[in-house]
Design a protein around this motif. Structure first.
Motif, PDB file in Angstrom:
ATOM      1  N   VAL A 226       4.527  14.821 -10.986  1.00 29.29           N
ATOM      2  CA  VAL A 226       4.774  14.944 -12.428  1.00 29.29           C
ATOM      3  C   VAL A 226       3.686  15.783 -13.084  1.00 29.29           C
ATOM      4  CG1 VAL A 226       4.806  13.644 -14.602  1.00 29.29           C
ATOM      5  CG2 VAL A 226       6.125  12.829 -12.642  1.00 29.29           C
ATOM      6  N   TYR A 227       2.449  15.494 -12.710  1.00 29.08           N
ATOM      7  CA  TYR A 227       1.327  16.233 -13.302  1.00 29.08           C
ATOM      8  C   TYR A 227       1.379  17.717 -12.939  1.00 29.08           C
ATOM      9  CZ  TYR A 227      -3.445  17.706 -14.308  1.00 29.08           C
ATOM     10  OH  TYR A 227      -4.549  18.388 -14.788  1.00 29.08           O
ATOM     11  N   GLY A 228       1.632  17.993 -11.660  1.00 25.39           N
ATOM     12  CA  GLY A 228       1.661  19.382 -11.221  1.00 25.39           C
ATOM     13  C   GLY A 228       2.850  20.152 -11.765  1.00 25.39           C
ATOM     14  N   SER A 229       3.973  19.464 -11.970  1.00 25.73           N
ATOM     15  CA  SER A 229       5.191  20.136 -12.452  1.00 25.73           C
ATOM     16  C   SER A 229       5.229  20.247 -13.972  1.00 25.73           C
ATOM     17  CB  SER A 229       6.433  19.382 -11.963  1.00 25.73           C
ATOM     18  OG  SER A 229       6.444  19.282 -10.563  1.00 25.73           O
TER      19      SER A 229
ATOM     20  N   ALA B  20       3.657   5.909  -5.463  1.00 22.89           N
ATOM     21  CA  ALA B  20       3.511   6.035  -6.917  1.00 22.89           C
ATOM     22  C   ALA B  20       2.471   7.096  -7.260  1.00 22.89           C
ATOM     23  CB  ALA B  20       3.109   4.690  -7.518  1.00 22.89           C
ATOM     24  N   THR B  21       1.383   7.126  -6.505  1.00 23.46           N
ATOM     25  CA  THR B  21       0.334   8.118  -6.753  1.00 23.46           C
ATOM     26  C   THR B  21       0.846   9.534  -6.512  1.00 23.46           C
ATOM     27  OG1 THR B  21      -1.329   6.492  -6.061  1.00 23.46           O
ATOM     28  CG2 THR B  21      -2.015   8.799  -6.140  1.00 23.46           C
ATOM     29  N   LEU B  22       1.572   9.721  -5.406  1.00 28.51           N
ATOM     30  CA  LEU B  22       2.129  11.046  -5.123  1.00 28.51           C
ATOM     31  C   LEU B  22       3.160  11.449  -6.181  1.00 28.51           C
ATOM     32  CD1 LEU B  22       2.592  10.855  -1.245  1.00 28.51           C
ATOM     33  CD2 LEU B  22       0.904  12.203  -2.510  1.00 28.51           C
TER      34      LEU B  22
ATOM     35  N   ALA C 148       0.834  -1.204   0.000  1.00 25.68           N
ATOM     36  CA  ALA C 148       0.000   0.000   0.000  1.00 25.68           C
ATOM     37  C   ALA C 148       0.868   1.254   0.000  1.00 25.68           C
ATOM     38  CB  ALA C 148      -0.918  -0.008   1.224  1.00 25.68           C
ATOM     39  N   VAL C 149       1.984   1.204   0.740  1.00 28.68           N
ATOM     40  CA  VAL C 149       2.927   2.332   0.748  1.00 28.68           C
ATOM     41  C   VAL C 149       3.455   2.589  -0.660  1.00 28.68           C
ATOM     42  CG1 VAL C 149       5.176   3.127   1.564  1.00 28.68           C
ATOM     43  CG2 VAL C 149       3.595   2.002   3.156  1.00 28.68           C
ATOM     44  N   ALA C 150       3.806   1.516  -1.375  1.00 29.99           N
ATOM     45  CA  ALA C 150       4.343   1.655  -2.731  1.00 29.99           C
ATOM     46  C   ALA C 150       3.325   2.289  -3.663  1.00 29.99           C
ATOM     47  CB  ALA C 150       4.772   0.284  -3.264  1.00 29.99           C
TER      48      ALA C 150
END
Length: 446
Positions: A264-267, A257-259, A251-253
């Protein structure tokens, strides 16, 4: 399952392994064909596939999450900077090149899956090798082997290690206390073998190109955010299972990955679609298919029969059984992806421990974690066999498979025999050290 279906299962299993070992067909295609054949012949039903995917979910989630985080980190420019520092640190020496390679790969594998580490660091290794006018295939093989061995440094470093640890309720911190030292020893034992295995590289001395300014970081804000995701992932690996809402490593992985995708999306560094296109889906599909094949093998009942046979041969001699598992799983992991091998071996081992009356029959049910301390070395031996045995051959671990793909993309074909020449002697040395460690664990349990 009828006797005829048992023979068919064994035949399909053997055919897939031989096709991969002799490079007769692409490994992912071979595994998928094996699954299709088992389904068409009624060996695998829909429920069996779902059960296999349930077992595969944790290891595959770790791999997927690690791949996403690694790809995002690769876009920060930090590894180009690390590569330049690495090249200058070699001083033109092949010996330093190999030793620094080990020092570079091992720590990264403590927090990222081994295949991901190879993907992340291979461009650096290739660039430095070419600058020193050295063959890059042998160093990449070494990187794969070190990544597998260093995967034992933490519970999440190798999917096979995680599968065993999670099945007995071992936490991240407990693993650090009881098993991590073995990972250090498995890495260090490779060093004395390098002058013999790679003499041309070990003794090489090259003139370095003129020293240039270190590559700059074009997007420092993006770098900070990407590193923050990595740090958060490591922290959650350490403490996630102790939080009020328990967060397990797979779940951590996925969270990490989501963060990373959000960063990437925000930058606006690249489209999110591009990140997904760069995921090594072939390795994930191959491992998923192998899990299905192992599920078919489990249905034959041969594993349960082997559990009883182990007890008939060795009784409650856990030390002998642990060493046998170390060697047997090590051998199988050299021919099969190690994660599915462990999934099958867990069924057999737990059955044996029940037969030996080391644990009650309820231990065969999912979620049982009350394993006596005396059984710990048996499971640790399984971890060692799976993680280190995969170093012997090209198809023994996902990082090896990834390495072959990278070599092919650079115009070099990495054959089964060429990998074996380096992998086999290192694996034998590592398994010897592992056997001594397992014996020490048994001695400490007395």
């Amino acid at each position: 399952m009828s006797h005829f279906q048992v023979y068919l299962t064994l035949g399909i299993f053997a055919a897939v392994i031989l096709a991969i070992a002799f490079d007769l067909i692409d490994m992912a295609v071979a595994a998928l064909l094996g699954v299709c054949a088992m389904m068409a012949l009624g060996i695998l039903a829909t429920d069996d596939v779902m059960k296999a995917m349930s077992t595969a979910g944790g290891p595959l989630s770790l791999l997927f999450g690690g791949m996403v985080v690694a790809h995002v980190l690769s876009k920060t420019g930090i590894f180009e900077r690390v590569g330049a520092i690495y090249l200058q640190a070699t001083g033109g020496s092949g010996r330093r090149f190999l030793l620094l390679l080990i020092a570079l790969v091992a720590p990264v594998c403590a927090v990222l899956p081994n295949a991901t580490t190879v993907i992340l660091l291979a461009p650096i290794i290739i660039r430095v090798a070419r600058s020193l006018k050295l063959d890059f295939v042998a160093p990449l093989i070494l990187a794969a082997i070190i990544s597998n061995a260093a995967g034992m440094l933490t519970l999440v470093g190798d999917p096979a290690t995680f599968l065993v640890g999670s099945s007995i309720g071992m936490s991240f911190m407990a693993y650090l206390q009881k098993v991590s030292l073995a990972g250090v020893l498995a890495v260090l034992v490779t060093v004395p073998l390098l002058p013999w295995l790679m003499p041309s590289i070990w003794g090489a001395q090259s003139l370095l190109p003129p020293k240039a300014a270190l590559p700059g970081i074009e997007r420092p804000g993006f770098l900070v955010l990407a590193l923050a995701v990595l740090v958060l992932m490591v922290l959650l690996f350490l403490v996630g299972e102790y939080l009020p809402t328990k967060i397990v490593p797979p779940a951590v992985a996925i969270m990490a990955a989501t963060l990373a995708l959000l960063v990437v999306y925000g930058s606006r560094v690249e489209p999110v679609d591009e990140v997904f296109r760069n995921i090594d889906w072939k390795t994930l599909i191959f491992l998923g298919a192998i899990f299905c094949l192992v599920q078919g093998f489990t249905k034959t009942g041969l594993l349960q029969g082997m559990s009883l046979q182990l007890y008939e041969w060795f009784g409650a001699e856990l030390t002998i059984v642990a060493l046998l598992l170390l060697a047997g799983i090590g051998l199988l992991s050299s021919l099969l992806a190690n994660v599915p091998v462990v999934a099958a071996a867990l069924v057999m081992t737990k059955g044996y421990l029940v037969a030996a009356e080391a644990v009650p029959e309820i231990a065969l049910a999912g979620g049982f974690t009350d394993w006596p301390a005396a059984t710990l070395p048996v499971f640790v031996a399984m971890m060692f066999g799976a993680t280190l045995g995969g170093n012997a051959t090209l198809i023994g671990a996902s990082s090896n498979i990834v390495t072959a793909g990278i070599c092919a993309s650079e115009g070099e074909r990495l054959t089964f025999g060429r990998f074996l020449r380096f992998g086999l002697p290192i694996t034998l040395a590592q398994l010897t050290v592992a056997a001594i460690y397992v014996l020490a664990l048994f001695w400490l349990q007395r």
